[in-house]
Design an enzyme around this catalytic site. Structure first.
Site, PDB file in Angstrom:
ATOM      1  N   GLU A   1      79.658 -43.381  24.879  1.00  0.00           N
ATOM      2  CA  GLU A   1      78.809 -43.620  24.126  1.00  0.00           C
ATOM      3  C   GLU A   1      79.128 -45.253  23.501  1.00  0.00           C
ATOM      4  O   GLU A   1      80.373 -45.598  23.501  1.00  0.00           O
ATOM      5  CB  GLU A   1      78.776 -42.862  22.719  1.00  0.00           C
ATOM      6  N   GLY A   2      78.126 -45.895  23.026  1.00  0.00           N
ATOM      7  CA  GLY A   2      78.253 -47.165  22.658  1.00  0.00           C
ATOM      8  C   GLY A   2      77.367 -47.374  21.203  1.00  0.00           C
ATOM      9  O   GLY A   2      77.295 -46.217  20.323  1.00  0.00           O
TER      10      GLY A   2
ATOM     11  N   ASP B   1      76.305 -57.846  33.276  1.00  0.00           N
ATOM     12  CA  ASP B   1      77.314 -57.094  32.860  1.00  0.00           C
ATOM     13  C   ASP B   1      78.140 -56.497  33.961  1.00  0.00           C
ATOM     14  O   ASP B   1      78.380 -55.235  33.858  1.00  0.00           O
ATOM     15  CB  ASP B   1      76.812 -56.069  31.704  1.00  0.00           C
TER      16      ASP B   1
ATOM     17  N   PHE C   1      74.522 -48.349  20.368  1.00  0.00           N
ATOM     18  CA  PHE C   1      73.340 -47.763  20.186  1.00  0.00           C
ATOM     19  C   PHE C   1      72.735 -46.897  21.223  1.00  0.00           C
ATOM     20  O   PHE C   1      71.612 -46.589  21.421  1.00  0.00           O
ATOM     21  CB  PHE C   1      72.183 -49.035  20.124  1.00  0.00           C
TER      22      PHE C   1
END
Length: 318
Positions: free
Chosen positions: A36-37, A164, A39
């Protein structure tokens, strides 16, 4: 006979209720949280009828702009078709995001599940025993990553930059083939920056979406009048190549020491271990890619040409 309340049963683990998610009429059961990050999160889900497992990316949208970004990410997944870029299986957006009435929506992106995890996971395991990859394996993995990047950089009608690229955004198939994932940072490769406000906006986006230890120098301090192009990705794959040799980006090491990654990046100094099992040609390839001055940095064709020449020199098949 006394009976226990429902909440007590949950606390005691007597009941196990799994969340289910419906995507375009197909039901999936959430089995585990994979990551998870800020948002978004990624869950391991299982299709109820076939029992096949998938990765489900869930993006929480707090505004119309957030929802627009989620739709753009879905659009990139749908139009990019390459063996070394992850495939979108299904998607949908539920709810309606609105800051005024404080409602959110959620974007669901159903993706393949790779049991081997990411290249980052693989390198962490290798690093525990200092079990270096052999040169042949390094060149094979890096070649496949480069081919995916070439596909992005030559995409028509408009070249795309990933923005990224890092070992944590490269999955590994059962056959150890690299697959680039997380297209949420993708953008048109060439950006004309005109003025301080545009420069600051791009710099802020980079700080939010591009991992610091793989971020190109020109994204740390965006000049007021400049052109940012796909060579931001070239810097990132140079860091990936370094990690294929030594398990981490050279700037992961800087970050872990608590030193300034920004200063280390613009210094142009790439620290190589004094004792190494690798030929100097690999170090030279990394140095040819990690050029602080973007005008000296090659485009992907130059990287692939150097890689091909290195393979020939080391008597590997092209």
């Amino acid at each position: 006979m006394n009976t226990l309340g429902l909440s007590t049963l949950f606390r005691m683990g007597c009941l196990c209720v799994r969340e289910s998610v419906d995507i375009n009429g197909v039901k999936y059961t959430v089995k585990d949280r994979l990551g998870e990050g800020g948002f978004s999160c990624v869950d391991l889900v299982e299709q109820s009828s076939t029992k096949k497992k998938y990765a489900l990316k869930r993006i929480t949208c707090h505004s119309i702009d957030d929802q627009k970004l989620a739709n753009e990410e879905i659009s990139y997944y749908k139009k990019l078709k390459h063996a070394n870029i992850i495939t979108l299986i299904d998607s949908c957006i539920k709810g309606s995001a609105d800051l005024v009435v404080q409602t959110t929506s959620e974007a669901y992106l159903l993706l393949p599940f790779y049991k081997r995890g990411t290249l980052h996971d693989y390198l962490v395991l290798k690093s525990c025993t200092k079990n270096y990859l052999n040169v042949r394996e390094i060149l094979r993995l890096f070649s496949d990553i480069c081919e995916a990047v070439r596909y992005l950089h030559h995409f028509s009608p408009e070249p795309i930059a990933h923005r990224d690229l890092k070992t944590a955004n490269v999955c590994l198939t059962e056959n150890m083939e690299p697959v680039i994932m997380d297209l949420g940072s993708c953008a048109p490769a060439k950006v004309q920056v005109c003025g301080i406000q545009e420069a600051q906006r791009l710099q802020d986006i980079a700080a939010e979406r591009c991992s610091m230890t793989y971020r190109a120098p020109e994204l740390f301090h965006v000049e007021s009048f400049c052109v940012i192009d796909q060579r931001t990705d070239i810097w990132s794959i140079g860091c990936i190549l370094y990690a294929l040799l030594y398990f981490k980006s050279p700037y992961d090491i800087v970050y872990e020491r608590g030193d300034s990654v920004n200063l280390a990046v613009i210094s142009g100094n790439i620290p190589f271990p004094e004792e190494t099992p690798f030929p100097m040609e690999l170090h030279n390839l990394i140095l040819s890619i990690l050029k602080v001055n973007v005008t000296e940095r090659p485009f992907i064709e130059g990287v692939i040409e150097s890689l091909t020449n290195l393979k020939r020199k080391m008597e590997f098949a092209v």
